[in-house]
Design an enzyme around this catalytic site. Sequence first.
Site, PDB file in Angstrom:
ATOM      1  N   THR A 125     -34.277  -4.320  93.382  1.00  0.00           N
ATOM      2  CA  THR A 125     -35.374  -4.755  94.248  1.00  0.00           C
ATOM      3  C   THR A 125     -36.466  -3.694  94.205  1.00  0.00           C
ATOM      4  OG1 THR A 125     -33.823  -5.919  95.677  1.00  0.00           O
ATOM      5  CG2 THR A 125     -36.008  -5.452  96.576  1.00  0.00           C
ATOM      6  N   LEU A 249     -29.001 -17.801 112.541  1.00  0.00           N
ATOM      7  CA  LEU A 249     -29.388 -18.105 113.917  1.00  0.00           C
ATOM      8  C   LEU A 249     -28.356 -17.574 114.905  1.00  0.00           C
ATOM      9  CD1 LEU A 249     -30.946 -21.708 114.047  1.00  0.00           C
ATOM     10  CD2 LEU A 249     -32.079 -19.499 114.290  1.00  0.00           C
ATOM     11  N   ARG A 250     -27.587 -16.580 114.499  1.00  0.00           N
ATOM     12  CA  ARG A 250     -26.614 -15.986 115.426  1.00  0.00           C
ATOM     13  C   ARG A 250     -27.169 -14.674 115.944  1.00  0.00           C
ATOM     14  NH1 ARG A 250     -20.523 -17.208 114.870  1.00  0.00           N
ATOM     15  NH2 ARG A 250     -20.527 -15.472 116.311  1.00  0.00           N
ATOM     16  N   PRO A 251     -27.222 -14.522 117.268  1.00  0.00           N
ATOM     17  CA  PRO A 251     -27.675 -13.232 117.797  1.00  0.00           C
ATOM     18  C   PRO A 251     -26.671 -12.140 117.476  1.00  0.00           C
ATOM     19  CG  PRO A 251     -26.842 -14.624 119.566  1.00  0.00           C
ATOM     20  CD  PRO A 251     -26.865 -15.473 118.330  1.00  0.00           C
ATOM     21  N   CYS A 259     -30.079  -3.852 102.257  1.00  0.00           N
ATOM     22  CA  CYS A 259     -31.258  -4.598 101.794  1.00  0.00           C
ATOM     23  C   CYS A 259     -32.325  -4.806 102.864  1.00  0.00           C
ATOM     24  CB  CYS A 259     -30.821  -5.951 101.240  1.00  0.00           C
ATOM     25  SG  CYS A 259     -29.837  -5.840  99.738  1.00  0.00           S
ATOM     26  N   LYS A 320     -21.511  -5.448 108.353  1.00  0.00           N
ATOM     27  CA  LYS A 320     -21.058  -6.830 108.497  1.00  0.00           C
ATOM     28  C   LYS A 320     -19.596  -6.871 108.108  1.00  0.00           C
ATOM     29  CE  LYS A 320     -21.853  -9.837 105.183  1.00  0.00           C
ATOM     30  NZ  LYS A 320     -22.492 -10.729 104.185  1.00  0.00           N
TER      31      LYS A 320
END
Length: 434
Positions: A125, A249-251, A259, A320
Amino acid sequence: MVSGVKIAVIGAGYVGLTTAACLTSLGHRVVCADIDPAKVRALSRGEVTIREPGMAELVGVGLAEGRLRFVVGAGKAAPGAEVVFLCVPTPMGPDGAAKLAALEAAVAELRDPLPPDSVVVNKSTVPVGTAARVGELLGRPDVAVASNPEFLREGSAVHDFLNPDRIVIGSADLDAAKRVAALYEALNAPVLLTDPASSEMIKYAANCYLATRLSFVNSIAELCERMGADVNDVTRGMGYDQRIGTAFLRPGPGWGGSCFPKDAHALLRSAAVIGSDFPLLRAAIDTNARQQRLVVGKIRQAVGGRLAGTRVGLLGLTFKAGTDDLRDSPALAIAELLAAEGAELVGYDPSMPGAVAGIRVVDSAYAAAAGASALVLLTEWPEFRELDWERIAGQISGRYVIDARNHLDPLVVHHAGLLHQCLGQPAPQRALSR
């Protein structure tokens, strides 16, 4: 019989190793180079340290079939290569810009041994305009340059490579772009051929949009808490709209990883260099930092308003689930804020990352909970949903479980006599009896 295109992959990190292993599985012959001799020796023995489903198996098969080998240095991988992929680190510098030293060093090493009519493909990137810069550095009119950004998620990189949503290739040489596209023909994925600048921008635009979307939903979650709404129902209702969808769309405790933070800052810096402002992206970055402070505020409130000298248990340290990557982990950012207020931190992560500054890393979630005034879930590992919460209730000294991923079943936690507080819902008012 060995067949396929002769490919060199420069860099055996996350992107490089995935690229090398997966292209080998598609029938190509790949030489993967890295500057670390110890890593090259380990990979040559089939030892893969990256936590990624399917990676070790692909590397093992590639080695056994003679389609994959590892060497030290880009110069040793270049001879005979028809296509060369640059998969080197482009970390964020102090000003937010991407640092291209590793890429420039690799190009310098490739310049002389590259065969005529080969194609150099930038998969790292990089800022818009880097493909043109690579062409200038090469100084080889007989070698084409292309951009082919990666769209891999850690924890599912092999699957993502072999099942892509799209393949983007940018080059000023249409024939070179088609040659790169042909490498992926077996995947039967949509292919977008474009110019190099557009290809480079696509990667930044995609990642920065997703980061902005996460910041947006975290802000919605805060409003839900204050207004008595349930963010889980709100995002479910949003997701049914086909214009919006359900992804991202999960807080949570903020976005991180190798990244999103790097790319957001790099695009913001690139905009500044050309005299353009990007207030929406700047707000997304600021909102992300604010989200981490909001989570710390919940923890502080749960332990009575003062963190100094208070033990806090942390469940999850990686950015994560499904990876052992600690880079720009929101869990660690929150831990740093907690430590700055004097909290004593005890943490557990299933990836067993070893020593982490400021955190006493233990070998189980129960050890992290023992004696803690509050327990905070920061990474959504599936095994945390299966914990014996009654056992935890008997070990924890406080009553609060702060679920910063909305990952746990609140009824299970409540049944154990604990207070479950997640994001985007009104705070629980009282602890249930044991």
